[in-house]
Design a protein around this motif. Structure first.
Motif, mmCIF file in Angstrom:
data_model
loop_
_atom_site.group_PDB
_atom_site.id
_atom_site.type_symbol
_atom_site.label_atom_id
_atom_site.label_comp_id
_atom_site.label_asym_id
_atom_site.label_seq_id
_atom_site.Cartn_x
_atom_site.Cartn_y
_atom_site.Cartn_z
ATOM 1 N N LEU A 84 -9.821 10.266 -4.285
ATOM 2 C CA LEU A 84 -9.349 9.158 -3.801
ATOM 3 C C LEU A 84 -9.508 7.936 -4.562
ATOM 4 N N LYS A 94 -12.106 14.329 -1.632
ATOM 5 C CA LYS A 94 -12.641 12.982 -1.161
ATOM 6 C C LYS A 94 -12.551 12.139 -2.727
ATOM 7 N N VAL A 146 0.358 5.218 1.089
ATOM 8 C CA VAL A 146 -0.615 6.588 1.355
ATOM 9 C C VAL A 146 0.517 8.098 1.356
ATOM 10 N N CYS A 175 -2.516 2.366 -4.104
ATOM 11 C CA CYS A 175 -2.821 3.673 -3.208
ATOM 12 C C CYS A 175 -3.702 3.263 -2.528
ATOM 13 N N ARG A 228 -0.722 10.373 -7.551
ATOM 14 C CA ARG A 228 -1.576 8.427 -7.689
ATOM 15 C C ARG A 228 -2.072 8.339 -8.293
ATOM 16 N N GLN A 267 1.044 -1.530 0.381
ATOM 17 C CA GLN A 267 0.180 0.063 0.037
ATOM 18 C C GLN A 267 1.147 1.682 -0.087
ATOM 19 N N GLY A 290 -4.726 5.804 -0.050
ATOM 20 C CA GLY A 290 -5.713 6.870 0.252
ATOM 21 C C GLY A 290 -4.940 8.090 0.537
#
Length: 233
Positions: free
Chosen positions: A232, A229, A185, A212, A202, A183, A214
């Motif tokens: 994301l 948001k 971040v 990714c 991203r 992952q 988030g």
């Protein structure tokens, strides 16, 4: 002193605890320098070392300006004392290459892993690894490489591996190793309203084979605005 215990508890829950027998490699990176990525990665490693069943390693991927060791040493009352330097490669592999290689006095060259130094932090559960830039000689330069060997080897000795990558506006290290991370971040400063650069990062990480998880909004404890948001995954 930075206390992000509440935020780290929430982040740990959001990322999910490592499944039994499956070490977890988590990269932290920002699009721009100054977003506080190193602080977030360091605090997450400290938190993970208290939750994980086995060792937690914090890898400082900034080969030109490694800062994690000094930051931890400056907060010895929180992190605990540093142990003596040890080899930080389980099998002689490395996530970087030094060019030209360093010749041995007796012939041949020193392996790149000789530049990688580890220290225990406050006991056997938390470890930090950094590139020993002071050992470079003459015109030697170092670069992160896309090999999976080091990450594969370290997984056998840790439950959580936290990777602190330099900001994307000065290094491509994060995208170079993205496919070997479980992952990633993205760290965004709370007072930075422009998220176009994090969104581009991203996309670059995903294009490089990364996952990714988030965004972590540093220095803030409220929910991000709705328009944030929307970007994301």
């Amino acid at each position: 002193m930075v206390d992000l215990n509440v935020e780290m508890t929430e982040l740990w829950s959001a990322l999910g605890a490592p499944p039994a027998g499956r070490p977890h490699v988590i990269q932290f990176v920002s699009a721009r320098r100054g977003e506080g990525t190193s602080t977030v990665a360091r605090e997450f490693a400290r938190f993970a070392s208290r939750r994980a069943g086995r060792k937690t390693w914090l890898i400082d991927l900034d080969l030109n300006h490694p800062s994690q060791l000094a930051a931890i040493a400056a907060e010895a009352n929180r992190f605990g004392p540093l142990g003596p330097p040890v080899a930080a490669s389980p099998d002689g592999s490395a996530f970087f290459t030094v060019q030209p290689p360093t010749p041995r006095a007796e012939g041949g060259v020193w392996p790149d892993s000789k530049f990688l130094v580890g220290h225990s932090v406050g006991g056997p559960r938390l470890w930090i690894a950094r590139f020993n830039r002071e050992a470079l000689r003459g015109r030697q330069q170092v670069h992160v490489i896309p090999s999976a060997d080091y990450w594969r080897a370290l997984r056998k000795h840790a439950e959580v591996i936290v990777v602190d990558s330099p900001a994307a506006d000065r290094s491509q290290a994060a995208t170079t190793v993205a496919s070997h991370m479980d992952q990633t971040v993205l760290v965004v400063s709370a007072d930075q309203p422009d998220v176009r650069q994090p969104a581009l990062l991203r996309d670059a990480l995903i294009a490089a084979g990364g996952q990714c998880a988030g965004m972590f909004f540093n220095k803030v404890s409220v929910q991000p605005p709705a328009f944030l948001k929307a970007i994301l995954p």
